[in-house]
Each structure stands twice: as structure tokens, then as C-alpha cells.
Scaffold this active site. Structure first.
Site, PDB file in Angstrom:
ATOM      1  N   LYS A  44     -67.321 -92.626  31.758  1.00 24.89           N
ATOM      2  CA  LYS A  44     -65.972 -93.182  31.633  1.00 24.89           C
ATOM      3  C   LYS A  44     -65.279 -93.130  32.981  1.00 24.89           C
ATOM      4  O   LYS A  44     -65.197 -92.055  33.591  1.00 24.89           O
ATOM      5  CB  LYS A  44     -65.186 -92.355  30.614  1.00 24.89           C
ATOM      6  CG  LYS A  44     -63.706 -92.680  30.491  1.00 24.89           C
ATOM      7  CD  LYS A  44     -63.085 -91.905  29.344  1.00 24.89           C
ATOM      8  CE  LYS A  44     -61.620 -92.190  29.153  1.00 24.89           C
ATOM      9  NZ  LYS A  44     -60.736 -91.429  30.047  1.00 24.89           N
TER      10      LYS A  44
ATOM     11  N   HIS B  13     -58.075 -94.508  33.554  1.00 25.17           N
ATOM     12  CA  HIS B  13     -57.459 -93.287  33.023  1.00 25.17           C
ATOM     13  C   HIS B  13     -56.008 -93.551  32.601  1.00 25.17           C
ATOM     14  O   HIS B  13     -55.137 -92.700  32.727  1.00 25.17           O
ATOM     15  CB  HIS B  13     -57.519 -92.162  34.072  1.00 25.17           C
ATOM     16  CG  HIS B  13     -57.756 -90.796  33.489  1.00 25.17           C
ATOM     17  ND1 HIS B  13     -58.980 -90.173  33.499  1.00 25.17           N
ATOM     18  CD2 HIS B  13     -56.924 -89.922  32.871  1.00 25.17           C
ATOM     19  CE1 HIS B  13     -58.885 -88.984  32.920  1.00 25.17           C
ATOM     20  NE2 HIS B  13     -57.645 -88.807  32.529  1.00 25.17           N
TER      21      HIS B  13
HETATM   22  C1  LIG Z   1     -51.796 -87.744  27.419  1.00 27.23           C
HETATM   23  C2  LIG Z   1     -53.133 -88.195  27.894  1.00 27.23           C
HETATM   24  C3  LIG Z   1     -54.145 -87.268  28.043  1.00 27.23           C
HETATM   25  C4  LIG Z   1     -55.415 -87.686  28.477  1.00 27.23           C
HETATM   26  N1  LIG Z   1     -56.429 -86.773  28.558  1.00 27.23           N
HETATM   27  C5  LIG Z   1     -57.683 -87.194  28.868  1.00 27.23           C
HETATM   28  C6  LIG Z   1     -58.773 -86.292  28.796  1.00 27.23           C
HETATM   29  O1  LIG Z   1     -58.631 -85.125  28.441  1.00 27.23           O
HETATM   30  N2  LIG Z   1     -59.996 -86.772  29.125  1.00 27.23           N
HETATM   31  C7  LIG Z   1     -60.221 -88.076  29.515  1.00 27.23           C
HETATM   32  O2  LIG Z   1     -61.354 -88.451  29.794  1.00 27.23           O
HETATM   33  N3  LIG Z   1     -59.188 -88.947  29.563  1.00 27.23           N
HETATM   34  C8  LIG Z   1     -57.943 -88.536  29.233  1.00 27.23           C
HETATM   35  N4  LIG Z   1     -56.913 -89.432  29.228  1.00 27.23           N
HETATM   36  C9  LIG Z   1     -57.184 -90.848  29.529  1.00 27.23           C
HETATM   37  C10 LIG Z   1     -57.549 -91.598  28.238  1.00 27.23           C
HETATM   38  O3  LIG Z   1     -58.820 -91.236  27.777  1.00 27.23           O
HETATM   39  C11 LIG Z   1     -57.575 -93.115  28.448  1.00 27.23           C
HETATM   40  O4  LIG Z   1     -58.382 -93.424  29.562  1.00 27.23           O
HETATM   41  C12 LIG Z   1     -56.174 -93.694  28.661  1.00 27.23           C
HETATM   42  O5  LIG Z   1     -55.243 -93.055  27.845  1.00 27.23           O
HETATM   43  C13 LIG Z   1     -56.196 -95.180  28.349  1.00 27.23           C
HETATM   44  O6  LIG Z   1     -54.948 -95.736  28.581  1.00 27.23           O
HETATM   45  P1  LIG Z   1     -53.852 -95.995  27.424  1.00 27.23           P
HETATM   46  O7  LIG Z   1     -53.196 -94.690  27.191  1.00 27.23           O
HETATM   47  O8  LIG Z   1     -52.980 -96.997  28.035  1.00 27.23           O
HETATM   48  O9  LIG Z   1     -54.607 -96.485  26.207  1.00 27.23           O
HETATM   49  C14 LIG Z   1     -55.640 -89.043  28.799  1.00 27.23           C
HETATM   50  C15 LIG Z   1     -54.614 -89.962  28.643  1.00 27.23           C
HETATM   51  C16 LIG Z   1     -53.366 -89.552  28.183  1.00 27.23           C
HETATM   52  C17 LIG Z   1     -52.300 -90.571  27.983  1.00 27.23           C
END
Ligand SMILES: Cc1cc2nc3c(=O)[nH]c(=O)nc-3n(C[C@H](O)[C@H](O)[C@H](O)COP(=O)(O)O)c2cc1C
Length: 381
Positions: free
Chosen positions: A255, A279
Site C-alpha cells: 500500500k 495515505h
Molecule cells: C485517521 C486515519 C488513520 C490512518 N491510519 C492508517 C494506518 O494505521 N495504516 C495505514 O496503512 N494507513 C492509515 N491511514 C491511511 C488510510 O489507510 C487511507 O490510505 C486513507 O485514509 C485514504 O484516504 P481517505 O481517508 O480520503 O479515504 C489512516 C488514515 C486516517 C484518516
């Protein structure tokens, strides 16, 4: 407004903002730097137009999608989001239960409050495990072994955090784990009594599930959070990827790659699938949007593995835009997390429901009965 009146994801976002202390809401909602990557990822989807085809006799709509030998009822699932259990007690359990009920995949964050084993007890068939490799190699290997023992279908290696991001809302709010009980944070909590009561009832900061096992016997939630922080942001190389590949026998997904050459290299080293992601704009403010990175990566992969996407999905039509640009599957982070933060399980289900309903309406409007029939032909160029 209450949950029943929420008609779109923005409404869920508003409900989450109302319920959560600002320091937590900003942590979910914010992005890196100027937040231009966050904004542009959303705008790229919103700018996608479809050409409607009429007289198509639309009587039903099939949203199902195959991925890694499973058929899901929806072409989208839940991206890994850390700390969901801070926003609603049992936040990750709410997400996996929602995913189980709607038959969609859920990716459990390595930074979750729920343990790997608690999530597996709800549904291992719907869960993939996202790994943040630890500084201590033995811990990384044990996390992989636990995900294997939990029978999760896939391991997701997130690679887009070589350094800590500069998230300015968090810097200004002095967000850190363990959360500091400064006068400002206490006042922030008092101003959000529904959240604060739940927080107090669960005994304050919960233990971080995946990491609790390694922080020392009987370690407090604060010690576990500190341990987790010290283990993260481990430098990673392709050699590390090869090591994970040799340790994990099931589907291995990367990812966060955005360069086609990186995607080709990952495949050559045995990667089974990619999630094109920025992300959610939280890491690199000057990177491309996921929608822009998707087509070149699709070309590099040449159909050898599923290419999935996340980042910026707020509407059902955004999911259609991703599929039309070649995504094999779509993941949503905040869209579902806002629902969880607003109302736990019913909020997560509402998030799914809103997106699925919007997707169906958009498909019907362009004259398609099945998600499986989506191609780039539906795009208005
Ligand atoms: C509050 C929050 C925490 C996140 N924590 C992680 C995580 O622990 N591991 C990870 O691979 N991505 C993490 N992400 C990224 C998400 O997996 C994802 O890539 C992202 O939220 C996609 O964008 P969107 O929020 O617009 O759908 C996080 C995103 C948010 C908003």
C-alpha cells in the site's frame, strides 16, 4: 442533526466533528503540509464526469466484485485507520462487524486498539492485516505470525511513511500518544461530554491491541503507546519486502506505491496486489493524487495483479470514477471512520449504505446494471 438524518458522508463528518474533541477530530480530518494533497485527491474524483446512456431498461443493480478468490457484495471496503478505538469504544470491532454484515473487506490497522485476535473472532474472512514493521524484527515476525494464525486473507505492507509527516493541525493541537492531559485538552474533552463520558467509562486511554503483547508484562496503556511510538518509522528496503514475502504465505499487498517502476519491482518480487494510495493526503503534500497515479501503474502491472486504490473517496460516484480509471477495488478511510466516530457500528453501516446507494444511483444513471461492466468508456473526456 442525528445519524438517521445523515444523507451523505459530509453529514457523517459533521456529526463526528460535533462529538469528538477537536484534537481527535483534527487528527482524523487533517493532512500533511498545506493539505493540498488531501484536497486535490477529493477534487480529482469530484471532477470526473460520466456520459449517461439511457433507455437501458435498468431494473436491478449488481455491485459485487471478485478479489483474491472471494466475491464481495460491494466493490469497496475499509482502509486501515489507526486508533479507531479512541474515537468510539470498540471502533475497530464496529468496522469489522459492519464489513462482515455488508460482505466487504476490512483492513485492520497495525495501530488499532482492538487486538488481532479480537478482530479474527468477529470475522477473519473479511479481514486483512496492515503491517507497520517494528524496529524490533522479532516483533514484526510475531505480528506476521499472529495474522497468519488469525487466518486473515492478506497482509498489507504500508510503505509510504519513510519519515514522520508534518501535520500542522496535530502540531498546533500538540497531538501525541499517550494524549497529554493539558488544561487545553481537558477543556476540549469537557466541551464534548458524550465522547468524554465514554472515554472515562472505558478507563481513559485504551491499550493498543497489536503492540500490548510486546511492551512488557502488565504494561499500562500509556507505556504501550510509548512503546508503539518508539517502534514505528522503521527504515524499510526492498530486502525487507523480500523477507516479509518469505514469511507470509498468503496474499501480500503493498500500500502506498505511486511510481510504475516500483509497482513492477514489487510484482517481480512476488507481491500479489497493490493499493495505490497517498495515505489520504496525510503523508506527502506534494505527491500526486491516487487517481493520477493509477493509470500508469495499471499499465506497468499489465493485469498480473489487482490494482486497488484509496484516498479521497467521499461519494459513491467517486468509487465509480476509480473503477472507470482501472481500479480493481476501492478502499475508504475517513468516509467510514467519520461514521464510526459519530455513532459506532450504526455509523459505520450508514457510511457503507450512503456510498452503496450513491454508487447504485450513478450506475443506473449511466445505464449499467453491473459494476463488473464498468470500463473507461463511461468517462466523459
Ligand atoms: C485517521 C486515519 C488513520 C490512518 N491510519 C492508517 C494506518 O494505521 N495504516 C495505514 O496503512 N494507513 C492509515 N491511514 C491511511 C488510510 O489507510 C487511507 O490510505 C486513507 O485514509 C485514504 O484516504 P481517505 O481517508 O480520503 O479515504 C489512516 C488514515 C486516517 C484518516
Amino acid at each position: 442533526m442525528n445519524l438517521g438524518k445523515a444523507v451523505n458522508i459530509e453529514d457523517l463528518r459533521r456529526l463526528a466533528r460535533r462529538r469528538l474533541p477537536r484534537i481527535l477530530f483534527d487528527w482524523i480530518d487533517g493532512g500533511a503540509g498545506d493539505e493540498s494533497a488531501l484536497r486535490q485527491s477529493i477534487e480529482a474524483f469530484a471532477a470526473t464526469r460520466f456520459v449517461p446512456r439511457y433507455l437501458a431498461n435498468i431494473t436491478s443493480c449488481d455491485l459485487s466484485r471478485q478479489l483474491f478468490n472471494r466475491t464481495y457484495d460491494l466493490p469497496f471496503g475499509v482502509a486501515p485507520v489507526g486508533y479507531a478505538g479512541l474515537f468510539w469504544p470498540g471502533g475497530e470491532l464496529a468496522m469489522v462487524e459492519a464489513a462482515r454484515r455488508v460482505n466487504a473487506p476490512f483492513i485492520l490497522s497495525n495501530s488499532a486498539v482492538a487486538t488481532i485476535e479480537e478482530i479474527a473472532a468477529v470475522s477473519s474472512e473479511h479481514t486483512w492485516f496492515q503491517l507497520y514493521p517494528a524496529r524490533d524484527r522479532a516483533v514484526t515476525e510475531d505480528l506476521i505470525a499472529r495474522a497468519e494464525a488469525a487466518s486473515f486473507d492478506a497482509l498489507v505492507l504500508t510503505v509510504d511513511l519513510p519519515v514522520q509527516a508534518k501535520r500542522e493541525r496535530d502540531i498546533r493541537n500538540q497531538f501525541s500518544l499517550p494524549i497529554r492531559y493539558s488544561a487545553r485538552n481537558v477543556l476540549d474533552g469537557v466541551a464534548h461530554p458524550a465522547w468524554a463520558l465514554q472515554w472515562l467509562r472505558q478507563g481513559g486511554l485504551p491499550k493498543m491491541g497489536a503492540w500490548a503483547a510486546y511492551a512488557g508484562k502488565g504494561a499500562s496503556a500509556e507505556k504501550i503507546a510509548e512503546y508503539m511510538r518508539n517502534q514505528q518509522y522503521t527504515p524499510q528496503s526492498w530486502a525487507d519486502f523480500e523477507r516479509y514475502r518469505s514469511l507470509w504465505k498468503r496474499k501480500l499487498v503493498i500500500k502506498g506505491l505511486q511510481h510504475p517502476d516500483d509497482a513492477a519491482r514489487a510484482l517481480a518480487l512476488g507481491c500479489d496486489g497493490l493499493i495505490v494510495s497517498n495515505h489520504g493526503g496525510r503523508q506527502f503534500d506534494r505527491g500526486p493524487t491516487p487517481l493520477a497515479s493509477l493509470p500508469p501503474i495499471k499499465r506497468a502491472v499489465e493485469g498480473r495483479a489487482p490494482v486497488m486504490i484509496d484516498g479521497g473517496v467521499r461519494r459513491g460516484a467517486d468509487i465509480l470514477a476509480a473503477l472507470a480509471h482501472g481500479a480493481d477495488f476501492v478502499f475508504c478511510g475517513r468516509a467510514i471512520l467519520y461514521g464510526v466516530a459519530a455513532a459506532g457500528l450504526p455509523g459505520a453501516l450508514r457510511g457503507f449504505d450512503i456510498l452503496a446507494d450513491e454508487l447504485k444511483r450513478t450506475l443506473g444513471q449511466i445505464g449499467l446494471k453491473r459494476v463488473a461492466d464498468v470500463s473507461e468508456d463511461i468517462l466523459s473526456r
